[in-house]
Design an enzyme around this catalytic site. Structure first.
Site, PDB file in Angstrom:
ATOM      1  CE  LYS A  21      49.313  52.775  94.570  1.00  0.00           C
ATOM      2  NZ  LYS A  21      49.287  54.169  95.443  1.00  0.00           N
ATOM      3  N   GLY A  58      48.427  60.276  86.798  1.00  0.00           N
ATOM      4  CA  GLY A  58      49.079  60.901  87.968  1.00  0.00           C
ATOM      5  C   GLY A  58      49.992  61.828  87.456  1.00  0.00           C
ATOM      6  CB  SER A  59      52.922  63.385  88.762  1.00  0.00           C
ATOM      7  OG  SER A  59      53.607  62.409  89.429  1.00  0.00           O
ATOM      8  CB  THR A  60      54.630  64.648  83.859  1.00  0.00           C
ATOM      9  OG1 THR A  60      53.461  65.000  83.228  1.00  0.00           O
ATOM     10  CG2 THR A  60      55.535  64.394  82.811  1.00  0.00           C
ATOM     11  CB  VAL A  77      54.900  58.976  89.110  1.00  0.00           C
ATOM     12  CG1 VAL A  77      54.365  57.569  89.229  1.00  0.00           C
ATOM     13  CG2 VAL A  77      55.259  59.624  90.734  1.00  0.00           C
ATOM     14  N   GLY A  78      54.911  59.303  85.934  1.00  0.00           N
ATOM     15  CA  GLY A  78      54.454  58.692  84.556  1.00  0.00           C
ATOM     16  C   GLY A  78      55.923  58.117  83.892  1.00  0.00           C
ATOM     17  CD  GLU A 104      44.754  62.101  82.675  1.00  0.00           C
ATOM     18  OE1 GLU A 104      45.407  62.995  83.014  1.00  0.00           O
ATOM     19  OE2 GLU A 104      43.549  61.689  83.115  1.00  0.00           O
ATOM     20  CB  CYS A 122      45.390  65.970  85.195  1.00  0.00           C
ATOM     21  SG  CYS A 122      43.740  65.159  84.788  1.00  0.00           S
ATOM     22  CD  GLU A 180      49.405  69.113  86.829  1.00  0.00           C
ATOM     23  OE1 GLU A 180      50.495  68.572  86.994  1.00  0.00           O
ATOM     24  OE2 GLU A 180      48.407  68.968  86.424  1.00  0.00           O
TER      25      GLU A 180
HETATM   26  P1  ADP Z   1      49.883  63.019  92.386  1.00  0.00           P
HETATM   27  O1  ADP Z   1      50.756  64.129  91.792  1.00  0.00           O
HETATM   28  O2  ADP Z   1      48.297  63.148  91.538  1.00  0.00           O
HETATM   29  O3  ADP Z   1      49.830  62.512  93.649  1.00  0.00           O
HETATM   30  P2  ADP Z   1      51.428  60.840  91.875  1.00  0.00           P
HETATM   31  O4  ADP Z   1      51.950  60.537  90.384  1.00  0.00           O
HETATM   32  O5  ADP Z   1      52.395  61.219  92.942  1.00  0.00           O
HETATM   33  O6  ADP Z   1      50.425  61.898  91.430  1.00  0.00           O
HETATM   34  O7  ADP Z   1      50.616  59.534  92.300  1.00  0.00           O
HETATM   35  C1  ADP Z   1      49.548  58.947  91.671  1.00  0.00           C
HETATM   36  C2  ADP Z   1      49.410  57.338  92.009  1.00  0.00           C
HETATM   37  O8  ADP Z   1      50.749  56.796  91.690  1.00  0.00           O
HETATM   38  C3  ADP Z   1      49.489  57.169  93.258  1.00  0.00           C
HETATM   39  O9  ADP Z   1      48.537  56.081  93.503  1.00  0.00           O
HETATM   40  C4  ADP Z   1      50.736  57.073  93.929  1.00  0.00           C
HETATM   41  O10 ADP Z   1      50.647  56.109  94.948  1.00  0.00           O
HETATM   42  C5  ADP Z   1      51.504  56.210  92.703  1.00  0.00           C
HETATM   43  N1  ADP Z   1      52.931  55.909  92.594  1.00  0.00           N
HETATM   44  C6  ADP Z   1      53.777  57.077  93.162  1.00  0.00           C
HETATM   45  N2  ADP Z   1      54.991  56.772  92.884  1.00  0.00           N
HETATM   46  C7  ADP Z   1      55.039  55.757  92.248  1.00  0.00           C
HETATM   47  C8  ADP Z   1      55.718  54.959  91.509  1.00  0.00           C
HETATM   48  N3  ADP Z   1      57.132  54.980  91.467  1.00  0.00           N
HETATM   49  N4  ADP Z   1      55.420  53.728  90.867  1.00  0.00           N
HETATM   50  C9  ADP Z   1      53.988  53.519  91.040  1.00  0.00           C
HETATM   51  N5  ADP Z   1      52.901  54.302  91.247  1.00  0.00           N
HETATM   52  C10 ADP Z   1      53.543  55.142  92.029  1.00  0.00           C
END
Ligand code: ADP
Length: 808
Positions: free
Chosen positions: A193, A245-247, A249-250, A267, A301, A398
């Site tokens: 995705k 992605g972001s901490t 969402v992680g 990561e 990152c 960040e």
């Molecule tokens: P960034 O700060 O790099 O945009 P995000 O963590 O917002 O990082 O997004 C990274 C990825 O995670 C994107 O592909 C985004 O669509 C996906 N994403 C955002 N929210 C969720 C979630 N709740 N569950 C799974 N994937 C998500």
């Protein structure tokens, strides 16, 4: 018209635009409307939902892509599931050839990829063309090699199955390669995705898969936003989630997958320090700063966003950086002479602006070059903050933009302290012409990657990933492969020949097959029990905070002893003691740690019969069984003493003039919740690998049979185990495990117990993103293939890659 003479005088560059024709032709072929790529074919979103992707350099829509629904995700997962057995069955050599074919196809289409990437993401074409795309090809080549070598290099391991992969927008194709290449090499199939802002190169890649004839369903791409990602995370038939992605969402994903049994690698964010010592080559440092924070507009990152400069050279460095900032070129990402491109989207631009305003409001000095940024599109100038305090928002949060802060330090110790003053731990750079200084500092930095006199270096042969809240798991190198494999050794034998195994419900095993144990023998040899063991914290026996104790029953149900009823406060004290001991224990040589563990084994061996008698009395073991458990415990101690100085790192062959040292480092303070069964061997099987690798531990022994752990107090005392290295808190697992899991000063937790409790442990671990290792299936602790070995050592360590360039 500029004359040649004027050009020489100003040294100004004219525009050198890369043609967008290849990208346009590709978009035209798809009428700028793209679907998902599922089971080897394009398909429209089931509910017809679409989202637009926009060129950040001018705000113009590039294409419409599918907004994936749960139904689309379901179709993609089903395709991946169906394809997986066949993909694995092809064998390593054939998979290697497919990966090789993908690498070639990426190279053949490198111009198309680079242009589409720069259009969709806004990064300078120089970066997409010279860094991102070559690294993508390199990842596929490198992992073609791992596919080929899997049988010999990872014997006993097979694929995880279907992997859901979710990636961000800052390195759209590179992150795809980091995830797809190892997954495919190890025999998994994937559902990818991409980020909603940058879905296009993933779709070009999907087309490459079709072009080379990759079997349908092996790679599936579902586009969409966070909701699509969440549907993938929640899908019951996904075996692993790999996320970058972001901490924030992680953390959501950690909680969402808790107790699901899905493997997880994350990561996440960073606030990486960039340390400049007074003997550094400042001109190199300045170019390093450009790479650290203005590469990809700072939307990296591991961006070196915190410069820590030794006080004596700081003013000179600031002057040089400002002068260099003045010469940076910002503008059209397709212009080959541009250094800084566009910010991904208005929302990100606003976030950067807001944080910069906050930095100014909090009193820091903000400096930007005199030139202005393009009005069209989403641009932000390179920005340097000085007069920053370590607690300032701009020093802690960040920013994910072209904004760097500069602080000063006086001594190396202060530099390390400031560098580690962050909840993140992704990367760090150390600048010093003195290798002694650099290599002394590097291991002290809490970061998954440390670059010496260089920065933002990446390669498929080197692992990349975080410490602390920057996540866990590695991508690249042999260490990255473990994320995509599972042990395929036969499952633990069911309880047989007297092996006590707790059923999955976690009810302590009544072990009916052991009921014929010789009670008379047990009674005769049992030591008299007249003490109430306390807790063991900081090398001392201490009374539990509650003042209460818990009864311990023998096999016949008779109360034979009391143990301390540990609570939240006791765990906190134990964690504090473990932290105090950590510095000395981590710094102790592996040889010294081995000596202490050998000594422990020796002292345990002396008391073998006493421990065996205790086991017999409590657990009613079959004859000979208790002796076996104790003897195996002694052997296990010998094994981990042996491993202490043999679980080596590697030197990765990265294709630059440098050595990349992959070092296995301890995680820190580990919380260990021991299994109910095998109260001595199970307990030691967790404690020994942990301390052998340099961690300090807070261990909760078998709730039903804690005396085998409390009997160890004297063994520990007489074996020179420094106080605080092994802390033992007895009490109800249900109460103590959640406290350990939620504790922000515990860096990792291992949990052996019922699934519902394991789920709670994983959920609570999301607070500080601590590493978790949970197991609810029976383990045959007596079997050295199950109860011991490198898997435990891997759980007890994290890999730090230190890049050391050379050149005379
Ligand atoms: P960034 O700060 O790099 O945009 P995000 O963590 O917002 O990082 O997004 C990274 C990825 O995670 C994107 O592909 C985004 O669509 C996906 N994403 C955002 N929210 C969720 C979630 N709740 N569950 C799974 N994937 C998500």
């Amino acid at each position: 018209m500029t004359t040649i003479r004027e050009a020489f005088e100003t040294m100004a560059w004219g525009p050198a635009p890369e043609s967008a024709a290849a990208a346009q032709a590709w978009l035209d072929k798809h009428s700028s409307v793209l679907g998902h790529f599922i089971n080897g074919a394009w398909c429209a979103p089931a509910d017809g939902a679409r989202l637009a992707t926009v060129n950040p350099a001018n705000g113009v829509e590039i294409a419409q892509v599918a907004q994936g629904s749960a139904q689309d995700v379901d179709a993609a997962v089903a395709a991946a599931r169906a394809a997986q057995p066949g993909w694995w069955a092809l064998g390593g050599h054939v998979r290697a050839r497919w990966l090789y074919a993908l690498a070639r196809e990426v190279q053949r289409n490198s111009r198309l990829f680079a242009v589409v990437e720069s259009l969709d993401n806004g990064k300078p074409i120089r970066e997409s063309r010279d860094i991102d795309i070559p690294l993508v090809a390199r990842h596929f080549y490198h992992h073609a090699g791992w596919a080929q070598l899997m049988d010999t290099e990872l014997p006993g391991y097979g694929p995880v199955g279907v992997v859901g992969q979710i990636i961000p927008w800052n390195f759209p194709l590179l992150m795809l390669a980091w995830k797809i290449a190892p997954a495919l090499a190890m025999g998994n199939t994937v559902v990818m995705k991409p980020a909603e802002f940058t879905p296009l190169t993933a779709l070009v890649f999907a087309e490459c898969c079709a072009n080379v004839g990759l079997p349908a369903g092996v790679v599936n791409v579902v586009t969409g936003d966070g909701k699509t990602g969440a549907a993938l995370v929640d899908h019951a038939d996904v075996d692993k989630i790999a996320f970058t992605g972001s901490t924030e969402v992680g953390r959501i994903i950690r909680v969402a997958t808790a107790g699901s049994g899905k493997k997880l690698s994350l990561e996440l964010g960073g606030k990486s320090p960039f340390l400049v010592f007074d003997d550094a080559d400042l001109d190199s440092v300045v170019e390093g700063v450009v790479d650290a924070i203005w590469f990809n507009q700072g939307q990296v990152c591991c961006a070196g966003s915190r410069i820590l400069a030794q006080e004596s050279i700081a003013p000179r460095l600031v002057e040089k950086i400002r002068a260099r900032m003045e010469t940076l070129r910002i503008g059209d990402p397709l212009d080959k002479a541009v250094d800084i491109g566009a910010i991904i989207a208005p929302v990100q631009l606003e976030k950067i602006r807001g944080l910069v305003q906050q930095g100014i409001a909090e009193g820091a000095t903000c400096w930007q070059p005199s030139w202005s940024v393009p009005k069209e599109g989403y641009f932000f100038p390179p920005t340097l903050f000085t007069d920053v305090t370590p607690t300032a928002t701009v020093a802690q949060v960040e920013i994910f933009g072209p904004v760097v802060v500069l602080m000063t330090f006086r001594t190396p110790a202060e530099a390390v302290e400031l560098a580690n003053n962050t909840r993140y731990g992704l990367a760090a750079s150390v600048w010093s012409e003195n290798l002694n200084t650099a290599l002394d500092i590097a291991p002290q930095l809490k970061a998954g990657t440390v670059w010496v006199n260089c920065t933002n270096m990446f390669d498929a042969a080197s692992g990349f990933g975080g410490y602390r809240e920057s996540g866990f798991g590695r991508e690249g190198g042999k260490e990255g492969l473990w994320e995509y494999v599972r042990s395929v050794r036969p499952a633990a034998r069911e309880a047989s020949a007297g092996v006590r195994v707790a059923p999955a419900t976690g009810t302590p095993a009544a072990a009916p097959q052991l009921a014929e144990a010789s009670a008379a023998r047990a009674a005769a040899s049992a030591p008299s029990i007249d003490r109430t063991p306390k807790l063991y914290i900081g090398g001392k026996q201490v009374r539990p905070d509650s003042g209460y104790s818990l009864p311990v029953l023998d096999a016949a149900g008779t109360r034979v002893a009391e143990v301390g009823h540990g609570n939240r406060k006791d765990i906190r004290n134990a964690v504090e003691a473990a932290h105090k001991a950590a510095e000395g224990w981590t710094k102790a040589t592996a040889h010294a740690r081995a000596q202490i563990i050998y000594y422990l084994a020796e002292n345990l061996a002396v008391r073998e019969s006493e421990f065996a008698a205790r086991l017999c009395a409590l657990c009613a073991c079959a004859p000979g069984f208790a002796e076996r458990e104790v003897r195996t415990s002694v052997q296990r101690a010998f094994s981990y003493a042996a491993w202490a100085d043999k679980y080596d790192g590697r030197v990765h062959a990265t294709p630059y003039r440098n050595v990349t040292l992959a070092m296995n480092e301890p995680i820190g303070v580990l919380g260990l919740v021991a299994p109910t069964e095998a109260p001595l061997l199970g307990f030691l099987s967790l404690v020994l690998p942990s301390v052998a690798m340099g961690n300090t531990v807070v261990a909760v022994p078998s709730e039903r049979w804690p005396l085998l752990a409390t009997d160890l107090y004297q063994v520990l005392d007489t074996s020179d185990v420094p106080g605080g290295v092994i802390n033992i808190v007895t009490g109800p697992r249900k109460d103590l495990a959640p406290v350990l899991a939620a504790h922000d000063d515990v860096d990792g937790i291992w949990f052996y117990g019922p699934r519902v409790e394991a789920a709670a442990v994983e959920k609570l671990s999301a607070g500080n993103m601590k590493r978790t290792h949970v197991a609810w299936d029976a383990v045959d602790w007596l079997d050295p293939h199950h109860g011991e070995g490198e898997e435990f050592l891997r759980e007890a360590t994290q890999v730090k890659n230190i890049w050391v360039p050379y050149g005379a």
